[in-house]
Motif scaffolding. Structure first.
Motif, PDB file in Angstrom:
ATOM      1  N   GLU A 192       0.826  -1.207   0.000  1.00 24.13           N
ATOM      2  CA  GLU A 192       0.000   0.000   0.000  1.00 24.13           C
ATOM      3  C   GLU A 192       0.859   1.255   0.000  1.00 24.13           C
ATOM      4  OE1 GLU A 192      -2.453  -3.231   2.089  1.00 24.13           O
ATOM      5  OE2 GLU A 192      -0.352  -2.647   1.901  1.00 24.13           O
ATOM      6  N   SER A 251       1.473   3.941  -3.201  1.00 25.38           N
ATOM      7  CA  SER A 251       1.130   5.353  -3.056  1.00 25.38           C
ATOM      8  C   SER A 251       2.291   6.244  -3.485  1.00 25.38           C
ATOM      9  CB  SER A 251       0.742   5.662  -1.611  1.00 25.38           C
ATOM     10  OG  SER A 251       0.393   7.027  -1.483  1.00 25.38           O
ATOM     11  N   ASP A 264      -7.774   8.118   2.075  1.00 29.62           N
ATOM     12  CA  ASP A 264      -7.065   6.866   2.332  1.00 29.62           C
ATOM     13  C   ASP A 264      -7.193   6.440   3.789  1.00 29.62           C
ATOM     14  OD1 ASP A 264      -6.145   6.709  -0.299  1.00 29.62           O
ATOM     15  OD2 ASP A 264      -4.382   7.938   0.137  1.00 29.62           O
ATOM     16  N   GLU A 314       3.475   7.050   6.360  1.00 28.41           N
ATOM     17  CA  GLU A 314       3.568   6.781   4.933  1.00 28.41           C
ATOM     18  C   GLU A 314       5.048   6.728   4.531  1.00 28.41           C
ATOM     19  OE1 GLU A 314       0.660   6.224   2.648  1.00 28.41           O
ATOM     20  OE2 GLU A 314       0.369   5.663   4.747  1.00 28.41           O
ATOM     21  N   SER A 333       0.344  13.920   4.900  1.00 29.85           N
ATOM     22  CA  SER A 333      -0.568  12.774   5.004  1.00 29.85           C
ATOM     23  C   SER A 333      -1.455  12.887   6.230  1.00 29.85           C
ATOM     24  CB  SER A 333       0.244  11.474   5.055  1.00 29.85           C
ATOM     25  OG  SER A 333       0.850  11.208   3.804  1.00 29.85           O
ATOM     26  N   LEU A 336      -4.453  11.508   3.177  1.00 32.89           N
ATOM     27  CA  LEU A 336      -4.087  10.915   1.897  1.00 32.89           C
ATOM     28  C   LEU A 336      -2.630  10.468   1.911  1.00 32.89           C
ATOM     29  CD1 LEU A 336      -5.625  13.577  -0.531  1.00 32.89           C
ATOM     30  CD2 LEU A 336      -6.664  11.401   0.164  1.00 32.89           C
ATOM     31  N   ARG A 394      -1.306  10.799  -3.737  1.00 30.44           N
ATOM     32  CA  ARG A 394      -2.523  11.591  -3.937  1.00 30.44           C
ATOM     33  C   ARG A 394      -2.359  13.035  -3.475  1.00 30.44           C
ATOM     34  NH1 ARG A 394      -7.674   8.421  -1.706  1.00 30.44           N
ATOM     35  NH2 ARG A 394      -8.708  10.211  -2.698  1.00 30.44           N
TER      36      ARG A 394
END
Length: 536
Positions: free
Chosen positions: A133, A137, A226, A287, A298, A303, A307
């Motif tokens: 994931e 991203s 997300d 992230e 994020s 997100l 994104r």
């Protein structure tokens, strides 16, 4: 008068930034090659980076390839083997051993185990939560994503290219584990629990607590975020009633040590929050890359980087030909400019659902990603009209040696630590001003602190410098909590404390660079970070 004082505070803060230099010493200049590209250049780069003689510094090499039906698939490789990674934890080993053998977000817990197994050196002994994931991203942005991402080993020490004694940025669990504490009004009292979340869940949780319906937790295109609100730890919230929420970020605060010190009585402010709420032992997974601006963004958009568009502290934008460095003293206040138009900040979400009142609905203190906030430190800096702030205010700058929050004055010899003391002292002043009248206080207040990052970079996790920075941040937290107690409103506020990443200690004997191996290929590339390799 309140707002005049705030403007003065921010003018001082700007002058500090202009004098102090980059919070993270700035990224090194990229290595740029300009010879002819050959077919299969990415495969050649991957093979070169996976050479056994680079294993001490290269933990993983990451990239994305389309499947037969065009679906992007995450890949990881190192000197041990190669694997295809799918969301949900499915792995297809392509060669050798699976270099991402574990995705366990609760790895190296309880904390004593992390200490006993400090700094796993081989990827097969490590853990990489939500690997597919997070990789997908990072590589989802057509113009800004690199062709290949190189993950430093936890022990890699690279001061000539921007490295420090304490490091972060990796996909691995310890560098990705930020603390997460929820406390106060509408939070269930569960103390310490064996669970985890993700940093992309923080923004939706803040917005939900501040009165944004779950149906409106969407990006600018109307697509779901997300992240998700952490309702499992919240009491049912009456619809249509704004709530006062304070989100606190201690940049770079090490999750395990923070909770350990709180339980030992050395962080009484954090302990007060935990006593009135819940702390997740597994923290919140950052992230990738687990660096500052990527994860601030994020957190405040819900997100992932593909994104929201802020891919790192430094990256390359193919569309503009620009090297983007948002984490620098000359650009920090511009960071929100690089947000995707489709990204919505929590400030924008909350302002869409809260009517204007006597004070700001939303406030962003010392935070770069401030788009939409009614009050924002960076907004005032931008209004000054100078790229480097308001200039040198000389003796008007706060004296870090006079700060009542500093534990060990010897740490002020470190330039970044000293700067963090000044910025965070002024941040507390802004918080006290925003909350001088609780009836006019913001519905959502976000308060970023930086000295914890300085302490962990300067000394590494569990060092005396790192722990001094945590104790110092806690003293400011106690001052703010005591202020709310004095106003009689502490029980009416919901608090969320987190960070943007974790930390691991580098080994000064593990040095070197992978640049010579890439140079030898004769392939055009630029290496930003280092770690983001662009081939065209």
């Amino acid at each position: 008068m309140v707002w005049v004082v705030m403007v003065w505070v921010v003018m001082v803060w700007v002058a500090i930034v202009g004098r102090a230099g980059s919070p993270l010493s700035g990224p090194s200049r990229p290595r740029v090659r300009s010879v002819n590209t050959t077919a299969g250049s990415r495969d050649a780069v991957i093979a070169a980076l996976c050479a056994p003689d680079l294993a001490a510094m290269v933990d993983l090499v990451l990239w994305v390839e389309p499947d037969a039906d065009g679906t992007p698939v995450a890949h990881a490789a190192n000197h041990l083997g190669r694997v295809r990674l799918h969301p949900g934890g499915k792995h297809e080993v392509l060669a050798g051993a699976d270099p991402v053998a574990s995705e366990d977000p609760m790895a190296f817990l309880p904390y004593e185990r992390e200490i006993a197994q400090e700094g796993p050196r081989v990827s097969t002994d490590n853990a990489y939560p939500y690997a597919a994931e997070r990789i997908l991203s990072l590589f989802a942005h057509a113009e800004r994503s690199p062709d290949v991402a190189v993950v430093h080993t936890p022990r890699h020490y690279f001061p000539d290219e921007g490295g420090h004694h304490g490091e972060h940025g990796s996909l691995d669990v310890i560098q990705s584990r930020a603390p997460l504490v929820l406390s106060g009004a509408r939070v269930t009292r569960r103390s310490y629990v064996d669970d985890h979340a993700r940093l992309i869940d923080v923004g939706p949780t803040l917005a939900h607590l501040a009165g944004v319906p779950e149906s409106d937790l969407l990006d600018g295109n109307g697509d779901p975020l997300d992240g998700r609100p952490l309702t499992a730890y919240l009491e049912p919230l009456p619809a249509g009633q704004p709530r006062r929420v304070v989100g606190i970020l201690w940049d770079g605060a090490h999750c395990g040590d923070l909770l350990h010190l709180a339980e030992a009585g050395e962080l009484p402010g954090v302990a007060r929050l935990v006593e009135r709420g819940v702390a997740l032992r597994g923290g919140a997974v950052a992230e990738f890359p687990s660096v500052t601006l990527t994860n601030h963004t994020s957190i405040l958009t819900g997100l992932g980087p593909g994104r929201h568009g802020v891919l790192g502290n430094v990256y390359f934008d193919r569309a503009t030909g620009e090297r983007v460095v948002p984490n620098d003293e000359a650009t920090w206040h511009r960071s929100a400019e690089w947000l995707h138009p489709q990204a919505r900040t929590v400030f924008e979400m909350v302002n869409d659902h809260v009517a204007p009142g006597s004070g700001p609905r939303t406030a962003s203190v010392d935070e770069a990603i401030d788009r939409g906030a009614d009050y924002a430190t960076m907004q005032l800096i931008r209004a000054s009209g100078s790229d480097r702030g308001a200039g040198d205010l000389g003796d008007q700058l706060p004296d870090p040696h006079a700060s009542p929050f500093v534990g060990n004055p010897a740490h002020l010899e470190d330039r970044y630590f000293r700067w963090g003391v000044q910025v965070d002292d002024l941040g507390l002043q802004q918080m006290l001003q925003l909350w001088a009248d609780p009836t006019a206080a913001p519905v959502l207040t976000w308060w970023a602190n930086v000295v914890t990052d300085a302490g962990h970079h300067g000394g590494g996790p569990r060092s005396e410098m790192a722990r001094d920075s945590l104790r110092q941040a806690d003293r400011r937290l106690v001052a703010f909590l005591d202020h709310l107690d004095g106003l009689g409103v502490a029980d009416e506020v919901t608090f969320l404390l987190t960070a943007d990443h974790g930390f691991e200690g580098a080994d000064q004997t593990v040095t070197g660079s992978w640049a010579p191996a890439l140079d030898a290929l004769g392939i055009p590339y630029r290496d930003e970070g280092p770690g983001f390799v662009y081939l065209h």
